[in-house]
Design an enzyme around this catalytic site. Structure first.
Site, short mmCIF file in Angstrom:
data_model
loop_
_atom_site.label_atom_id
_atom_site.label_comp_id
_atom_site.label_asym_id
_atom_site.label_seq_id
_atom_site.Cartn_x
_atom_site.Cartn_y
_atom_site.Cartn_z
N CYS A 67 0.86 -1.15 -0.14
CA CYS A 67 0.05 -0.03 0.17
C CYS A 67 1.04 1.05 -0.18
CB CYS A 67 -1.06 -0.15 1.17
SG CYS A 67 -0.25 0.10 2.80
N GLY A 70 2.73 0.89 3.66
CA GLY A 70 3.10 -0.68 3.94
C GLY A 70 2.27 -0.87 5.20
N HIS A 100 15.12 -14.38 10.70
CA HIS A 100 14.73 -14.17 12.11
C HIS A 100 13.42 -14.46 12.50
CE1 HIS A 100 18.91 -11.88 12.89
NE2 HIS A 100 18.95 -12.94 12.21
N ARG A 134 17.45 -20.60 17.65
CA ARG A 134 16.73 -19.47 18.85
C ARG A 134 15.65 -18.59 18.30
NH1 ARG A 134 21.35 -16.96 16.66
NH2 ARG A 134 21.10 -14.68 16.48
C1 RB5 Z 1 -4.08 5.17 1.09
O1 RB5 Z 1 -4.17 6.56 0.34
C2 RB5 Z 1 -3.13 4.81 2.07
O2 RB5 Z 1 -3.75 5.37 3.25
C3 RB5 Z 1 -2.67 3.44 2.01
O3 RB5 Z 1 -2.27 3.05 0.81
C4 RB5 Z 1 -1.64 3.13 3.23
O4 RB5 Z 1 -0.61 3.81 3.15
C5 RB5 Z 1 -2.28 2.76 4.38
O5 RB5 Z 1 -1.39 2.20 5.23
#
Ligand code: RB5
Length: 145
Positions: A67, A70, A100, A134
């Site tokens: 997104c 992310g 990890h 671990r």
């Molecule tokens: C979309 O505008 C944006 O909010 C989405 O892509 C993302 O960054 C959310 O975590």
């Protein structure tokens, strides 16, 4: 063995998703695209829950989600049991996510890192194994249920 990799994004990660999908396909991967399929604004859980469910039910081993930042996609995917989605923004973090923490989904910030770096991170992620030892004890302590 040819790997089948699911990928999903919202509009914020759409362009990077297309770039990564094309480059992986050029390298012989089969990509299962859960959307989105344009730059039109969408709600990321609508694409990410189906992908995360497919990982949780072991239909696929490793997945890719994107997104803008992310974060939204990572938070959504991590609601699913047995899904460990790792937000990654450099090569080492992508490698450690597998070594990890046995991450099975890589979450990428589509608006904040170069596309070619994102692709290199995906390649490292797909080609790195969990170290176990671990780290396995720690990963086993993550889940609440
Ligand atoms: C979309 O505008 C944006 O909010 C989405 O892509 C993302 O960054 C959310 O975590």
């Amino acid at each position: 063995m040819k790997k089948v990799i699911p990928i999903a994004s919202d509009h914020g990660g759409f362009e990077m998703k297309e770039y990564i999908k094309n480059r992986l396909e050029n390298e012989g991967f089969e990509i299962i695209d859960f959307g989105t399929f344009s730059n039109e604004s969408v709600d990321y859980p609508d694409m990410i829950h189906p992908l995360a469910h497919a990982i949780a039910t072991e239909q696929y081993e490793l997945g890719i989600i994107l997104c803008g930042s992310g974060n939204g996609v990572q938070m959504t995917a991590n609601k699913h049991p047995n899904v460990r989605a790792a937000l990654c923004w450099n090569i080492e973090i992508a490698k450690f996510a597998r070594e990890h923490t046995n991450a099975n989904v890589i979450a990428l910030p589509g608006r904040f890192i170069p596309f070619d770096l994102a692709f290199e991170m995906v390649k490292i992620f797909l080609n790195t194994s969990f170290s176990g030892g671990r780290h396995e004890l720690r990963v086993k302590k993550i889940g609440l249920f």
